[in-house]
Design a protein around this motif. Sequence first.
Motif, PDB file in Angstrom:
ATOM      1  N   LEU A  19       0.821  -1.201   0.000  1.00  0.00           N
ATOM      2  CA  LEU A  19       0.000   0.000   0.000  1.00  0.00           C
ATOM      3  C   LEU A  19       0.861   1.259   0.000  1.00  0.00           C
ATOM      4  CD1 LEU A  19      -2.737  -1.115   2.563  1.00  0.00           C
ATOM      5  CD2 LEU A  19      -2.979  -0.943   0.067  1.00  0.00           C
ATOM      6  N   TYR A  20       1.943   1.242   0.744  1.00  0.00           N
ATOM      7  CA  TYR A  20       2.841   2.393   0.814  1.00  0.00           C
ATOM      8  C   TYR A  20       3.483   2.653  -0.544  1.00  0.00           C
ATOM      9  CZ  TYR A  20       6.682   5.399   2.442  1.00  0.00           C
ATOM     10  OH  TYR A  20       7.561   6.442   2.628  1.00  0.00           O
ATOM     11  N   GLY A  21       3.965   1.598  -1.175  1.00  0.00           N
ATOM     12  CA  GLY A  21       4.662   1.739  -2.439  1.00  0.00           C
ATOM     13  C   GLY A  21       3.763   2.031  -3.621  1.00  0.00           C
ATOM     14  N   SER A  22       2.466   1.737  -3.492  1.00  0.00           N
ATOM     15  CA  SER A  22       1.538   1.954  -4.603  1.00  0.00           C
ATOM     16  C   SER A  22       0.698   3.214  -4.425  1.00  0.00           C
ATOM     17  CB  SER A  22       0.621   0.729  -4.768  1.00  0.00           C
ATOM     18  OG  SER A  22      -0.078   0.453  -3.566  1.00  0.00           O
ATOM     19  N   GLY A  23       1.101   4.065  -3.485  1.00  0.00           N
ATOM     20  CA  GLY A  23       0.406   5.330  -3.291  1.00  0.00           C
ATOM     21  C   GLY A  23      -0.934   5.220  -2.603  1.00  0.00           C
ATOM     22  N   LYS A  24      -1.142   4.139  -1.858  1.00  0.00           N
ATOM     23  CA  LYS A  24      -2.412   3.938  -1.143  1.00  0.00           C
ATOM     24  C   LYS A  24      -2.198   4.027   0.370  1.00  0.00           C
ATOM     25  CE  LYS A  24      -3.978   0.867  -4.844  1.00  0.00           C
ATOM     26  NZ  LYS A  24      -4.418  -0.512  -5.200  1.00  0.00           N
ATOM     27  N   GLN A  25      -1.392   5.020   0.780  1.00  0.00           N
ATOM     28  CA  GLN A  25      -1.027   5.121   2.195  1.00  0.00           C
ATOM     29  C   GLN A  25      -2.223   5.290   3.124  1.00  0.00           C
ATOM     30  OE1 GLN A  25       0.393   6.793  -0.300  1.00  0.00           O
ATOM     31  NE2 GLN A  25       2.625   6.931  -0.061  1.00  0.00           N
ATOM     32  N   ASP A  26      -3.278   5.912   2.622  1.00  0.00           N
ATOM     33  CA  ASP A  26      -4.446   6.141   3.476  1.00  0.00           C
ATOM     34  C   ASP A  26      -5.194   4.852   3.807  1.00  0.00           C
ATOM     35  OD1 ASP A  26      -3.921   8.827   3.574  1.00  0.00           O
ATOM     36  OD2 ASP A  26      -5.381   9.385   2.035  1.00  0.00           O
ATOM     37  N   GLN A  27      -4.868   3.771   3.106  1.00  0.00           N
ATOM     38  CA  GLN A  27      -5.514   2.487   3.401  1.00  0.00           C
ATOM     39  C   GLN A  27      -4.739   1.658   4.427  1.00  0.00           C
ATOM     40  OE1 GLN A  27      -6.664   0.201  -0.084  1.00  0.00           O
ATOM     41  NE2 GLN A  27      -7.043   2.046  -1.284  1.00  0.00           N
ATOM     42  N   ILE A  28      -3.609   2.176   4.872  1.00  0.00           N
ATOM     43  CA  ILE A  28      -2.790   1.419   5.827  1.00  0.00           C
ATOM     44  C   ILE A  28      -3.330   1.603   7.236  1.00  0.00           C
ATOM     45  CG2 ILE A  28      -0.489   1.078   6.780  1.00  0.00           C
ATOM     46  CD1 ILE A  28       0.643   2.269   4.199  1.00  0.00           C
ATOM     47  N   HIS A  29      -3.842   0.545   7.789  1.00  0.00           N
ATOM     48  CA  HIS A  29      -4.303   0.571   9.182  1.00  0.00           C
ATOM     49  C   HIS A  29      -4.408  -0.856   9.696  1.00  0.00           C
ATOM     50  CE1 HIS A  29      -8.391  -0.876   8.189  1.00  0.00           C
ATOM     51  NE2 HIS A  29      -8.293  -0.110   7.117  1.00  0.00           N
ATOM     52  N   PHE A  30      -4.116  -1.017  10.962  1.00  0.00           N
ATOM     53  CA  PHE A  30      -4.223  -2.314  11.629  1.00  0.00           C
ATOM     54  C   PHE A  30      -4.745  -2.077  13.041  1.00  0.00           C
ATOM     55  CE2 PHE A  30      -0.690  -2.583   8.616  1.00  0.00           C
ATOM     56  CZ  PHE A  30      -1.101  -3.650   7.824  1.00  0.00           C
ATOM     57  N   ASN A  31      -5.457  -3.041  13.566  1.00  0.00           N
ATOM     58  CA  ASN A  31      -5.983  -2.933  14.919  1.00  0.00           C
ATOM     59  C   ASN A  31      -5.051  -3.576  15.931  1.00  0.00           C
ATOM     60  OD1 ASN A  31      -8.250  -1.723  13.832  1.00  0.00           O
ATOM     61  ND2 ASN A  31      -9.476  -3.597  13.868  1.00  0.00           N
ATOM     62  N   PHE A  32      -4.953  -2.961  17.106  1.00  0.00           N
ATOM     63  CA  PHE A  32      -4.234  -3.585  18.209  1.00  0.00           C
ATOM     64  C   PHE A  32      -5.111  -4.698  18.772  1.00  0.00           C
ATOM     65  CE2 PHE A  32      -1.483   0.307  19.562  1.00  0.00           C
ATOM     66  CZ  PHE A  32      -0.829   0.241  18.345  1.00  0.00           C
ATOM     67  N   THR A  33      -4.530  -5.506  19.624  1.00  0.00           N
ATOM     68  CA  THR A  33      -5.282  -6.617  20.205  1.00  0.00           C
ATOM     69  C   THR A  33      -6.485  -6.142  21.019  1.00  0.00           C
ATOM     70  OG1 THR A  33      -3.285  -7.965  20.288  1.00  0.00           O
ATOM     71  CG2 THR A  33      -5.094  -8.653  21.688  1.00  0.00           C
ATOM     72  N   ASN A  34      -6.410  -4.937  21.579  1.00  0.00           N
ATOM     73  CA  ASN A  34      -7.546  -4.428  22.353  1.00  0.00           C
ATOM     74  C   ASN A  34      -8.563  -3.696  21.494  1.00  0.00           C
ATOM     75  OD1 ASN A  34      -6.172  -2.052  21.781  1.00  0.00           O
ATOM     76  ND2 ASN A  34      -6.494  -1.183  23.805  1.00  0.00           N
ATOM     77  N   GLY A  35      -8.369  -3.686  20.171  1.00  0.00           N
ATOM     78  CA  GLY A  35      -9.327  -3.076  19.263  1.00  0.00           C
ATOM     79  C   GLY A  35      -8.972  -1.673  18.804  1.00  0.00           C
TER      80      GLY A  35
END
Length: 283
Positions: A119-135
């Motif tokens: 996502l970073y390399g293809s110009g889709k940085q705004d789609q980068i997100h992950f949840n922590f274990t607590n949500g």
Amino acid sequence: MNKWITITGLSALLLSSCSAADSVSSTKSHKQQLIHAEGTNVMERIAVPNGYERVPVEHGSYGDYFRNLPLKPHGSKVHLYNGELKSKEVYEAVLDVDVGERDLQQCADAVMRLRAEYLYGSGKQDQIHFNFTNGFKADYATWRKGNRIEVSGNKVSWAKRGAASDSYEVFRSYLNMVFAYAGTLSLSKEMKQVPLSEMQAGDVFLEGGSPGHAIVVLDMAKNPETGEKLFMLAQGYTPAQEIHILENMANGKGNPWYSTSFEGKLNSPEWTFTKEQLYRFTE
């Protein structure tokens, strides 16, 4: 694996262990030699068996990204984050992707690393997100604005800590934070299950928990006459180590392809999954 976090009540569950009982593969063996030592990426290094064709993917897609991932020279060994060698040689090739200098990039982290890098390399940085274990949702868009994540007991929050930056160094610091507080359990909650019949490159065999494990589907091929589909797997492991393409122990060295028609369970060299444990990122 022992990447404990400070969030109260979650440390025993976070970043579930990738260690597991030994297991062997159980897919059909092909006799053809498929490894091309001179190949520098996934598609060039590993050919498909006779009678099969790589499944078409769009240029610039996630699957296309995987096929063009650079590999270390043929015969390279998997190294841990501290420079030591992986104890088991259960792989056909090593991805030319750094593992970092801390015990962070383990199994689920390797999956998140590849997803974020694409996502970073293809110009889709705004789609980068992950949840922590607590949500808690850790999105890169907020991080690159100069905000940083603070953890105090079971409380997680954003705090302004610097100037905005899109640099790769800032991106990697974001990933290290994600690696420390996310894992197989959080991935299993934010990804969606998909039927085995709909498998595509980028899907993940995933068992969330402690212990747990995650392996990404790196590539796929299909026999146009029989309809049989094959897939290739890559993983990180614990301790943190370089991402590697798994061998298929039923085929022997030189043929890492697995068949989607496996009976019962998928036996990878260091973990066993069920057919129902196939997941996909929702974006």
